[in-house]
Design a protein around this motif. Structure first.
Motif, short mmCIF file in Angstrom:
data_model
loop_
_atom_site.label_atom_id
_atom_site.label_comp_id
_atom_site.label_asym_id
_atom_site.label_seq_id
_atom_site.Cartn_x
_atom_site.Cartn_y
_atom_site.Cartn_z
N ALA A 5 0.83 -1.21 0.00
CA ALA A 5 0.00 0.00 0.00
C ALA A 5 0.87 1.26 0.00
O ALA A 5 0.54 2.24 -0.68
N VAL A 66 -8.57 1.63 5.02
CA VAL A 66 -9.44 0.90 4.09
C VAL A 66 -10.29 1.86 3.27
O VAL A 66 -10.36 1.77 2.03
N SER A 67 -10.96 2.80 3.94
CA SER A 67 -11.81 3.73 3.21
C SER A 67 -11.00 4.62 2.29
O SER A 67 -11.40 4.91 1.16
N LEU A 69 -8.06 3.89 0.86
CA LEU A 69 -7.58 3.09 -0.26
C LEU A 69 -8.68 2.87 -1.29
O LEU A 69 -8.45 2.93 -2.51
N LEU A 70 -9.91 2.61 -0.82
CA LEU A 70 -11.02 2.41 -1.76
C LEU A 70 -11.31 3.70 -2.53
O LEU A 70 -11.52 3.68 -3.75
N PHE A 102 -3.71 7.75 3.94
CA PHE A 102 -2.99 6.51 4.24
C PHE A 102 -1.83 6.68 5.22
O PHE A 102 -1.76 5.98 6.24
N GLY A 162 -7.62 -1.29 -5.08
CA GLY A 162 -8.82 -1.94 -4.56
C GLY A 162 -8.52 -3.25 -3.88
O GLY A 162 -9.06 -3.56 -2.80
N ALA A 165 -6.92 -2.61 -0.58
CA ALA A 165 -7.91 -2.16 0.40
C ALA A 165 -8.61 -3.36 1.04
O ALA A 165 -8.80 -3.40 2.27
N THR A 168 -6.18 -5.13 3.31
CA THR A 168 -5.99 -4.37 4.55
C THR A 168 -7.14 -4.61 5.52
O THR A 168 -6.93 -4.77 6.73
N HIS A 169 -8.35 -4.69 5.00
CA HIS A 169 -9.52 -4.92 5.85
C HIS A 169 -9.47 -6.29 6.50
O HIS A 169 -9.76 -6.44 7.70
#
Length: 370
Positions: A5, A66-67, A69-70, A102, A162, A165, A168-169
């Protein structure tokens, strides 16, 4: 996941640099006009840090990563669909704002979830990946644009972001947020961090770090070797092995305090910059000097993050956000400052970079007394 990331997100700052010519041709504008896509990203990226830190404290680092990265994935894909310079510039600014979420969240996550014995290693890996992204993403973009066009560089990054992300979640552990503190209240407290003398001098040292790093690439590009593709490539990638190797020296580096590591890194980097200037025209010697410079900065960067986190443990997200803001502000100013000296050749530019790094060494040591 943090390393991949780091390369993909921070690399969005640099990925556009090899694409200026193709974008200018496609949009029927000058190359300097196409460079506004980089400036727009940079401004939004720097400002975004100021919001990302408090938001990381409030909502939790993993949720922010996460949010963010999306959102970055979606906006990166939209950049590839831009039909003109105006739309590309607007989308790049939105992409920069999303990408800014990030770094502060990643640093906060490491501080919250990584055991103290492993923390220096992980911070070194993350910061080295962020620095290495400058080389890796430019090289990747150059290969893509020559074969598929500038749009393909962004189109390839969008699904990759994506996937990261989602990883990561599912792979990173949940991290609690403070919840009750409003974003406006957190933002209002941030100037107080800058007013703390110890933090202020550390932030100023941080500016000299990335300013010098970006300045090296600026000097290489316009300091007299840009007409030789082989020399340009050698000097650009000279520091990459050092940046990748530094995390594996953590067992040795952990014997020293964060402040000692930061100071030593600045001092070695300053000496390496001066050495590189003295070897003007000697490619192998300059490459070795830049190898040492990049490795030394890769040692100082995580040490500064660690020291700043120690100085503001209750507001770690905001403090690291100001660290990231200071880094990128220094990078923006460093490139512009070095360009004024690089016109006379790479040697005088490297001398000034050495002076800036020596100033960083002085500032780090000054923080010991505050």
């Amino acid at each position: 996941m943090l390393l991949v990331a780091s390369i993909l997100v921070v690399g969005q700052m640099y990925i556009v640099m090899p694409l200026y010519g193709a974008m200018a041709s496609d949009f029927a504008v000058t190359t300097s006009a196409a460079a506004w896509t980089s400036t727009a990203f940079g401004i939004a990226y720097a400002i975004g840090f100021l919001f990302a830190g408090p938001m990381s404290d409030r909502y939790g680092p993993r949720r922010m990563m996460v949010s963010g990265l999306l959102a970055t994935a979606v906006l990166t894909g939209l950049v590839a669909m831009a039909q003109g310079l105006v739309s590309a510039t607007v989308l790049r600014s939105l992409q920069g704002a999303a990408a800014a979420t990030f770094a502060p969240a990643a640093f906060s996550y490491v501080a919250m979830r990584v055991r103290p014995g492993h923390r220096v290693f992980v911070l070194s890996c993350v910061t080295s990946s962020m620095l290495a992204s400058a080389v890796l993403m430019q090289l990747a973009a150059q290969q893509v644009v020559s074969a598929l066009g500038w749009e393909a560089a962004f189109a390839a990054c969008a699904p990759a972001l994506g996937i990261v992300a989602l990883g990561t979640h599912f792979l990173l552990r949940p991290t609690p947020g403070s919840g009750g503190t409003s974003l406006l209240s957190a933002l209002a407290r941030m100037p107080r961090l800058y007013c703390q003398r110890r933090l202020l001098v550390l932030y100023l040292a941080t500016m000299t770090l990335l300013g010098s790093f970006v300045g090296v690439f600026t000097a290489i590009a316009i300091g007299g070797v840009s007409n030789d593709p082989h020399s340009l490539l050698v000097l650009r990638v000279a520091g990459l092995p050092a940046m990748l190797a530094v995390p594996f020296l953590v067992a040795f580096l952990q014997r020293f305090s964060a402040i000692d590591r930061a100071a030593a890194g600045f001092l070695v980097a300053a000496g390496a910059a001066v050495m590189a200037s003295l070897f003007d025209g000697q490619l192998s010697h300059q490459a070795l000097a830049l190898f040492l410079l990049a490795g030394a900065l890769a040692v100082s960067a995580p040490a500064l993050v660690e020291r700043i986190g120690q100085a503001a443990p209750a507001e770690r997200g905001a403090a690291t956000a100001l660290y990231a803001f200071s880094m990128f502000l220094g990078g923006s100013l460093g490139g512009q400052a070095v360009s004024a000296f690089a016109a006379g050749g790479i040697a005088p530019a490297l001398m000034w970079i050495g002076a800036a790094l020596l100033l960083g060494f002085v500032l780090v040591n000054l923080s010991r007394r505050l």
